[in-house]
Scaffold this active site. Structure first.
Site: not given
Length: 263
Positions: A120, A135, A143, A146, A183, A200, A204, A207
């Site tokens: 993690k 970016k 993001h 999480h 990926y 892609k 998701t 997930q």
């Protein structure tokens, strides 16, 4: 159904093994890492990069993603080929074991917590790369929360409430991360490999499926388990529900906006 088992690894609410290892042995290392992470990705990093050209980290990112694929795959296969792991999952920690066998498995569980903690923390580098490559649009609430929640929950539970409650969550997460970082690895190879990234959308979905599996198992364990701490189960359920909702929102916004508007 067997009676609740009390491991000799625990004394006065402390795990005697994990408390002697790095990351779990003190009360400041991991919290300081999280504070530094949040400070960098939210404020210090963007300010530092504001007048700078994005760093070219292609090789580093390729190596990082390859390492993550291997690390997560190792964690998956370690679970898949451990009979006691499956025995405990399907019997909700009610499996009958010889005291020495149970003790050995609890030691293995401690190794699992430590590796998941390392895993993690390594995930945090993903956001750091986003910032250094300018970016910042990738540094979303979904993001960041999480990553922070994952580190925080694993650290708190590993330090104060280490147990078998996380078995299914660990397995699902490492499977998904093996796929996810593969990926990212392909994507990092460059535009020539973009044609191989058509799936892609399904990443998701995978997930989200993991959160459903974790949630269903957690709900079942509230009734069927032998010794699962309900507080930890509720924490797992909360985190799975929160992440499912956020990923679903992202999915609908990214892949199905017109249909949602019509409906």
């Amino acid at each position: 159904m067997s009676t609740e088992y009390t491991s000799q690894l625990w004394k006065n609410g402390e795990n005697l093994v994990l408390h002697s290892w790095s990351l779990f042995g003190d009360s400041y290392t991991v919290p300081l890492i999280l504070v530094a992470y949040l400070s960098f990705v939210v404020y210090i990093g963007p300010k530092f990069m504001k007048s700078r050209v994005p760093y070219n980290l292609k090789i580093l990112i390729i190596l990082y993603n390859a390492m993550q694929v291997l690390y997560n795959f190792w964690a998956v296969q370690s679970s898949l080929f451990e009979p006691r792991f499956w025995k405990n999952i399907f019997q909700f920690n009610c499996a009958q074991m010889h005291p020495q066998e149970r003790h050995d498995y609890d030691i293995l569980l401690c190794f699992g917590f430590w590796h998941i903690m390392v895993n993690k923390l390594l995930d945090l580098l993903d956001t750091v790369f986003f910032v250094l490559c300018k970016k910042q649009n990738h540094v979303t609430f979904l993001h960041v929360q999480h990553h922070v929640m994952s580190v925080g929950i694993v650290w708190i539970c590993g330090k104060y409430f280490p147990g078998h409650e996380f078995s299914v969550a660990f397995l699902c997460n490492t499977i998904v991360h093996t796929i996810m970082y593969f990926y990212y690895l392909v994507a990092a190879l460059g535009p020539a490999f973009k044609k191989y990234l058509w799936w892609k959308k399904y990443l998701t979905i995978i997930q989200m499926v993991q959160f459903v599996i974790i949630g269903v198992y957690g709900l079942a364990s509230l009734r069927l388990s032998c010794g699962y701490d309900h507080r930890i189960v509720y924490l797992i359920l909360f985190n799975a529900t929160l992440n499912f909702g956020l990923f679903l929102k992202f999915f609908l916004k990214t892949y199905n906006p017109k249909k949602q508007t019509i409906e």
